[in-house]
Scaffold this active site. Structure first.
Site, PDB file in Angstrom:
ATOM      1  N   GLY A  13     131.440  26.282 -11.986  1.00  0.00           N
ATOM      2  CA  GLY A  13     130.605  25.079 -12.150  1.00  0.00           C
ATOM      3  C   GLY A  13     131.242  24.123 -13.152  1.00  0.00           C
ATOM      4  N   ALA A  24     143.420  17.840 -23.816  1.00  0.00           N
ATOM      5  CA  ALA A  24     144.080  18.525 -24.934  1.00  0.00           C
ATOM      6  C   ALA A  24     145.245  19.374 -24.438  1.00  0.00           C
ATOM      7  CB  ALA A  24     143.056  19.394 -25.679  1.00  0.00           C
ATOM      8  N   VAL A  25     145.059  20.036 -23.309  1.00  0.00           N
ATOM      9  CA  VAL A  25     146.130  20.881 -22.755  1.00  0.00           C
ATOM     10  C   VAL A  25     147.336  20.007 -22.385  1.00  0.00           C
ATOM     11  CG1 VAL A  25     146.790  22.341 -20.781  1.00  0.00           C
ATOM     12  CG2 VAL A  25     144.590  22.709 -21.929  1.00  0.00           C
ATOM     13  N   ARG A  74     134.644  26.990  -6.290  1.00  0.00           N
ATOM     14  CA  ARG A  74     134.451  28.437  -6.319  1.00  0.00           C
ATOM     15  C   ARG A  74     135.268  28.938  -5.136  1.00  0.00           C
ATOM     16  NH1 ARG A  74     128.867  27.037  -8.033  1.00  0.00           N
ATOM     17  NH2 ARG A  74     128.861  27.469 -10.252  1.00  0.00           N
ATOM     18  N   ASP A 105     133.095  33.270 -16.881  1.00  0.00           N
ATOM     19  CA  ASP A 105     133.726  34.602 -16.870  1.00  0.00           C
ATOM     20  C   ASP A 105     134.275  34.992 -15.496  1.00  0.00           C
ATOM     21  OD1 ASP A 105     131.189  34.978 -15.930  1.00  0.00           O
ATOM     22  OD2 ASP A 105     130.620  36.457 -17.459  1.00  0.00           O
ATOM     23  N   THR A 127     131.362  26.172 -19.477  1.00  0.00           N
ATOM     24  CA  THR A 127     130.155  26.307 -18.652  1.00  0.00           C
ATOM     25  C   THR A 127     128.957  25.880 -19.491  1.00  0.00           C
ATOM     26  OG1 THR A 127     128.571  27.886 -17.712  1.00  0.00           O
ATOM     27  CG2 THR A 127     130.184  28.824 -19.175  1.00  0.00           C
ATOM     28  N   ILE A 128     128.004  25.220 -18.856  1.00  0.00           N
ATOM     29  CA  ILE A 128     126.820  24.790 -19.619  1.00  0.00           C
ATOM     30  C   ILE A 128     125.965  25.978 -20.052  1.00  0.00           C
ATOM     31  CG2 ILE A 128     126.701  22.537 -18.483  1.00  0.00           C
ATOM     32  CD1 ILE A 128     124.185  23.662 -16.959  1.00  0.00           C
ATOM     33  N   ASP A 129     126.181  27.155 -19.421  1.00  0.00           N
ATOM     34  CA  ASP A 129     125.236  28.270 -19.600  1.00  0.00           C
ATOM     35  C   ASP A 129     125.309  28.987 -20.953  1.00  0.00           C
ATOM     36  OD1 ASP A 129     124.490  27.734 -16.986  1.00  0.00           O
ATOM     37  OD2 ASP A 129     125.779  29.285 -16.143  1.00  0.00           O
ATOM     38  N   ASP A 131     126.933  31.617 -21.486  1.00  0.00           N
ATOM     39  CA  ASP A 131     126.655  33.007 -21.088  1.00  0.00           C
ATOM     40  C   ASP A 131     127.882  33.912 -21.194  1.00  0.00           C
ATOM     41  OD1 ASP A 131     128.107  31.823 -19.067  1.00  0.00           O
ATOM     42  OD2 ASP A 131     126.917  32.646 -17.431  1.00  0.00           O
ATOM     43  N   ARG A 173     121.635  30.169 -15.355  1.00  0.00           N
ATOM     44  CA  ARG A 173     121.850  31.358 -14.516  1.00  0.00           C
ATOM     45  C   ARG A 173     121.057  32.534 -15.085  1.00  0.00           C
ATOM     46  NH1 ARG A 173     126.602  31.868 -10.790  1.00  0.00           N
ATOM     47  NH2 ARG A 173     127.382  29.985 -11.768  1.00  0.00           N
ATOM     48  N   ALA A 188     108.064  23.474 -27.461  1.00  0.00           N
ATOM     49  CA  ALA A 188     107.359  24.104 -26.328  1.00  0.00           C
ATOM     50  C   ALA A 188     106.362  25.152 -26.823  1.00  0.00           C
ATOM     51  CB  ALA A 188     108.380  24.753 -25.397  1.00  0.00           C
ATOM     52  N   ARG A 255     124.079  19.115 -15.698  1.00  0.00           N
ATOM     53  CA  ARG A 255     125.528  19.364 -15.607  1.00  0.00           C
ATOM     54  C   ARG A 255     126.352  18.099 -15.822  1.00  0.00           C
ATOM     55  NH1 ARG A 255     126.323  23.781 -11.668  1.00  0.00           N
ATOM     56  NH2 ARG A 255     127.976  22.631 -10.644  1.00  0.00           N
TER      57      ARG A 255
END
Ligand code: ADP
Ligand code: F6P
Length: 322
Positions: A13, A24-25, A74, A105, A127-129, A131, A173, A188, A255
């Protein structure tokens, strides 16, 4: 001049800040005398020969852009060992000795496979997650949450005007980090995440009733994507409490958008470190943030780590959102 050629790709994603990492790379590599290729559409680009040599200006004016200028994919094809060998052969045919893979990952598993096939790879968490167990931070997380809190603030305006309960599903996710931090930042009344077992009566209904007793008339419930079920929850709240309830799934709005300062800076630091490793012929590593510092870890060690959810932060949220 090192005479080395390296490549950079984005995979999985997209996430805001991926462009800053690509930039940067490219700039670090060229600065060190390397030839740097940008590979399009993730690992597919290595299978289709879809790549281009970058120059300093190829990455001008992208640091503030969302998405990824290299596109992403993907790639099911790349999961096949024969295609991993094909990709490695392709890299060798172009003289590419190292690849920086910006993604989650899943993308790191691909990077390990390509390293095993003979091409040094370095993973950069994008990734935004948030995770990825091995890193406290993934590029894109801050921007996604800043978008989420803006959206929830707007939802609150209308919830307040109607004395309603708004249930908002955020992405992530299987990870509840976006929900937890967005929930805290928007006050919340309840936050539901997959990492913490919950009971709707105790953790949603009773919390609403308790705040009603202190005079609150509108409520925000933030639900992680990994929990889901926001439409059903809205109906249940209406049925149990007689409060009007509405569900919103924020979705892909999280995203996109211009990356925040944090995402631009972390992406730049991580991209720089990835190239430094490749310049020393080091591969099979993931650039990570640990104790607030940018460092790197062996990919397999990194992939074997287990994520730890910040239960202290969750408890703080439950204490103050009343
Ligand atoms: P993310 O990188 O965000 O976790 P995915 O899990 O979709 O996203 O992985 C991105 C891509 O990485 C996959 O489409 C595939 O090309 C590659 N990939 C994922 N898992 C593996 C694996 N076990 N072996 C080789 N490549 C993989
Ligand atoms: O990994 C990023 C993410 O946006 C997750 O939060 C979400 O579960 C998934 O990707 C959505 O994937 P897609 O882009 O296929 O809709």
């Amino acid at each position: 001049m090192t005479g080395k050629s390296i490549a950079v790709l984005t995979s999985g994603g997209d996430a805001p800040g991926m462009n800053a990492a690509v930039r940067a790379v490219v700039r670090t590599g060229i600065n060190m005398g390397m030839k740097v290729y940008g590979v399009y559409r993730g690992y597919n680009g290595l299978l289709n020969g879809d790549l281009e040599e970058m120059n300093l200006r190829s990455v001008s004016e992208i640091i503030g852009n969302g998405g990824t200028m290299l596109y992403t994919a993907r790639s099911e094809d790349f999961k096949k060992p024969e295609n991993q060998k094909k990709a490695a052969d392709f890299c060798r045919s172009k003289g590419i000795s190292g690849v920086v893979v910006i993604g989650g990952d899943g993308s790191f598993r691909g990077a390990r496979a390509l390293t095993n096939a003979g091409v040094n790879c370095i993973g950069v968490p994008g990734t935004i997650d948030n995770d990825i167990a091995c890193s406290e931070y993934t590029v894109g997380f801050d921007t996604a949450m800043n978008t989420a809190i803006q959206m929830v603030d707007r939802i609150r305006d209308t919830a307040q005007s109607h004395d309603r309960c708004s249930i908002v599903e955020v992405m992530g996710r299987h990870c509840g980090d976006i929900a937890l931090q967005t929930g805290i930042a928007t006050g919340a009344t309840a936050i539901l995440v997959p990492e913490i077992e919950f009971n709707i009566e105790r953790d949603v209904i009773t919390r609403i009733v308790n705040t009603q007793k202190t005079g609150k008339k509108h409520f925000i419930i933030v639900v992680a994507e990994g929990v889901g079920g926001v439409d059903d929850l809205a109906k249940y709240i209406e049925h149990r409490l007689g409060i009007e309830a509405r569900a919103t799934v924020l979705g892909h709005v999280q995203r996109g958008g211009s990356p925040t300062l944090r995402d631009r800076v972390v992406a730049s630091e991580m991209g720089y470190r990835a190239v430094k490793l490749l310049s020393q012929d080091i591969g099979n590593r993931v650039v990570v943030m640990r104790d607030g510092k940018i460092t790197d870890l062996d990919i397999t060690t990194a992939l074997d780590m287990e994520r730890v959810f910040d239960e202290d932060l969750y408890r703080i949220a439950m204490t103050i959102s009343i």
